[in-house]
Design a protein around this motif. Structure first.
Motif, PDB file in Angstrom:
ATOM      1  N   CYS A   1       0.863  -1.173   0.000  1.00  8.19           N
ATOM      2  CA  CYS A   1       0.000   0.000   0.000  1.00  8.19           C
ATOM      3  C   CYS A   1       0.903   1.227   0.000  1.00  8.19           C
TER       4      CYS A   1
ATOM      5  N   TYR B   1      -7.442  -4.027   6.379  1.00  7.13           N
ATOM      6  CA  TYR B   1      -8.752  -4.596   6.668  1.00  7.13           C
ATOM      7  C   TYR B   1      -9.091  -5.549   5.524  1.00  7.13           C
TER       8      TYR B   1
ATOM      9  N   ARG C   1     -16.650  -5.802   7.002  1.00  9.36           N
ATOM     10  CA  ARG C   1     -15.221  -5.522   6.933  1.00  9.36           C
ATOM     11  C   ARG C   1     -14.618  -5.741   8.316  1.00  9.36           C
TER      12      ARG C   1
ATOM     13  N   TYR D   1      -8.224  -4.060   2.112  1.00  6.32           N
ATOM     14  CA  TYR D   1      -8.146  -2.615   2.045  1.00  6.32           C
ATOM     15  C   TYR D   1      -7.033  -2.093   2.956  1.00  6.32           C
ATOM     16  N   CYS D   2      -6.371  -1.080   2.470  1.00  9.67           N
ATOM     17  CA  CYS D   2      -5.381  -0.354   3.253  1.00  9.67           C
ATOM     18  C   CYS D   2      -6.042   0.898   3.821  1.00  9.67           C
ATOM     19  N   ALA D   3      -5.667   1.277   5.029  1.00 18.98           N
ATOM     20  CA  ALA D   3      -6.223   2.470   5.659  1.00 18.98           C
ATOM     21  C   ALA D   3      -5.126   3.217   6.407  1.00 18.98           C
TER      22      ALA D   3
ATOM     23  N   TYR E   1     -10.241   5.815  10.761  1.00 21.41           N
ATOM     24  CA  TYR E   1      -9.228   6.038   9.742  1.00 21.41           C
ATOM     25  C   TYR E   1      -9.644   7.208   8.860  1.00 21.41           C
TER      26      TYR E   1
ATOM     27  N   TYR F   1      -8.188   7.838   5.769  1.00 24.98           N
ATOM     28  CA  TYR F   1      -8.034   7.529   4.348  1.00 24.98           C
ATOM     29  C   TYR F   1      -8.134   6.026   4.112  1.00 24.98           C
ATOM     30  N   TRP F   2      -8.693   5.680   2.962  1.00 28.55           N
ATOM     31  CA  TRP F   2      -8.851   4.283   2.568  1.00 28.55           C
ATOM     32  C   TRP F   2      -8.402   4.082   1.127  1.00 28.55           C
TER      33      TRP F   2
END
Length: 120
Positions: free
Chosen positions: A22, A37, A45, A94-96, A107, A109-110
């Motif tokens: 990421c 996540y 999620r 998903y990256c956060a 968080y 940002y996603w």
């Protein structure tokens, strides 16, 4: 503004490995905490792992001993090394990121997500 771009997903056989990446653009101070996540079809999620600047990584019980989260501060990139993959690991990952260097909290940002499929 921070943008997160995930890569590295794909199809892998049970027992195999994948490494997700990421890459974060923007200020490094907006990414003091970064996490992964995942969301499987029909499920909510769920958190997988988190790394906080200056702290130790935390993992969900379901991935402890198999997944490793790490960070390259020079590249402002976080990685998720996934080993001994199981079919139940199949999900969109998903990256956060958030500016607060905390293990809990919302968080800011996603990323857009990357599909991981574990199947023979």
């Amino acid at each position: 503004q921070v943008q997160l771009v995930e890569s590295g997903g794909g199809l892998v056989q049970p027992g195999g490995s994948l490494r997700l990446a990421c890459a974060a653009s923007g200020s490094i101070f907006s990414t003091n905490a970064m996490g992964w996540y995942r969301q499987a079809p029909g499920k909510q999620r769920e958190p997988v792992a988190i790394i906080v600047r200056g702290g130790s990584p935390n993992y969900a019980d379901s991935v402890k001993g198999r997944f490793v989260i790490s960070r390259d501060n020079a590249k402002n990139t976080v990685y998720l090394q996934m080993n001994s993959l199981k079919p139940e690991d199949t999900a969109v990952y998903y990256c956060a990121a958030r500016s607060a260097a905390t293990y809990l909290g919302r968080y800011d940002y996603w990323g857009q997500g990357t599909q991981v499929t574990v199947s023979s």
